[in-house]
Design a protein around this motif. Structure first.
Motif, PDB file in Angstrom:
ATOM      1  N   SER A  43       0.829  -1.212   0.000  1.00  8.23           N
ATOM      2  CA  SER A  43       0.000   0.000   0.000  1.00  8.23           C
ATOM      3  C   SER A  43       0.866   1.266   0.000  1.00  8.23           C
ATOM      4  N   ALA A  46       1.945   1.685  -3.580  1.00 12.08           N
ATOM      5  CA  ALA A  46       0.810   2.135  -4.387  1.00 12.08           C
ATOM      6  C   ALA A  46       0.528   3.619  -4.146  1.00 12.08           C
ATOM      7  N   ALA A  47       0.646   4.071  -2.899  1.00 16.13           N
ATOM      8  CA  ALA A  47       0.435   5.489  -2.592  1.00 16.13           C
ATOM      9  C   ALA A  47       1.518   6.348  -3.229  1.00 16.13           C
ATOM     10  N   ALA A  50       0.779   6.482  -6.959  1.00 19.24           N
ATOM     11  CA  ALA A  50      -0.404   7.298  -7.261  1.00 19.24           C
ATOM     12  C   ALA A  50      -0.104   8.787  -7.101  1.00 19.24           C
ATOM     13  N   ASP A  63      -7.650   9.951  -6.722  1.00 20.21           N
ATOM     14  CA  ASP A  63      -6.953   8.657  -6.711  1.00 20.21           C
ATOM     15  C   ASP A  63      -5.749   8.688  -5.768  1.00 20.21           C
ATOM     16  N   ARG A  66      -6.961   8.767  -2.143  1.00 16.66           N
ATOM     17  CA  ARG A  66      -7.469   7.454  -1.728  1.00 16.66           C
ATOM     18  C   ARG A  66      -6.318   6.495  -1.431  1.00 16.66           C
ATOM     19  N   ALA A  67      -5.311   6.462  -2.302  1.00 14.92           N
ATOM     20  CA  ALA A  67      -4.176   5.560  -2.100  1.00 14.92           C
ATOM     21  C   ALA A  67      -3.371   5.959  -0.859  1.00 14.92           C
ATOM     22  N   LYS A  70      -5.312   4.998   2.257  1.00 11.46           N
ATOM     23  CA  LYS A  70      -5.248   3.547   2.474  1.00 11.46           C
ATOM     24  C   LYS A  70      -3.908   3.152   3.100  1.00 11.46           C
TER      25      LYS A  70
END
Length: 107
Positions: A43, A46-47, A50, A63, A66-67, A70
């Motif tokens: 995660s 991914a963050a 993003a 987006d 959200r990343a 999370k």
């Protein structure tokens, strides 16, 4: 490259202080400099991706937000009331667990 503001800031609670992150650039800075080593997993990557993509214009601020939220939730850096919603999968029937019974042969 222009900074991309989040729809709403994310307040993180680190052991020593709290920090408000309001944009993709601030999120990248936080992910790189303040993120706990143990929480740099899927995660976190991914963050980071993003937020970089948002800065490059490939993804939206929503987006990236959200990343980042999370990843912060997974790292237990946001209060539980603000954590990213967990997507639950709909239940589906599994064949073989409850066999259909035919009553035609019963007497």
């Amino acid at each position: 490259m222009n900074d991309v503001r989040f729809p709403e800031p994310v307040t993180l609670e680190f052991p020593t202080a709290s920090r408000k992150v309001a944009s993709s650039f601030e999120a990248l800075e936080c992910l790189d400099q303040q993120w706990p080593e143990w929480a740099r997993g899927r995660s976190w990557r991914a963050a980071e991706r993003a937020c970089r993509d948002a800065l490059d214009g490939w993804r939206s601020a929503r987006d990236a937000h959200r990343a980042f939220l999370k990843a912060a939730s997974r790292a237990s850096l946001v209060p539980s009331a603000v954590r990213a919603p967990h997507k639950s999968r709909p239940l589906r029937p599994v064949d073989g667990l409850r066999p259909e019974m035919s009553f035609s042969g019963w007497q």
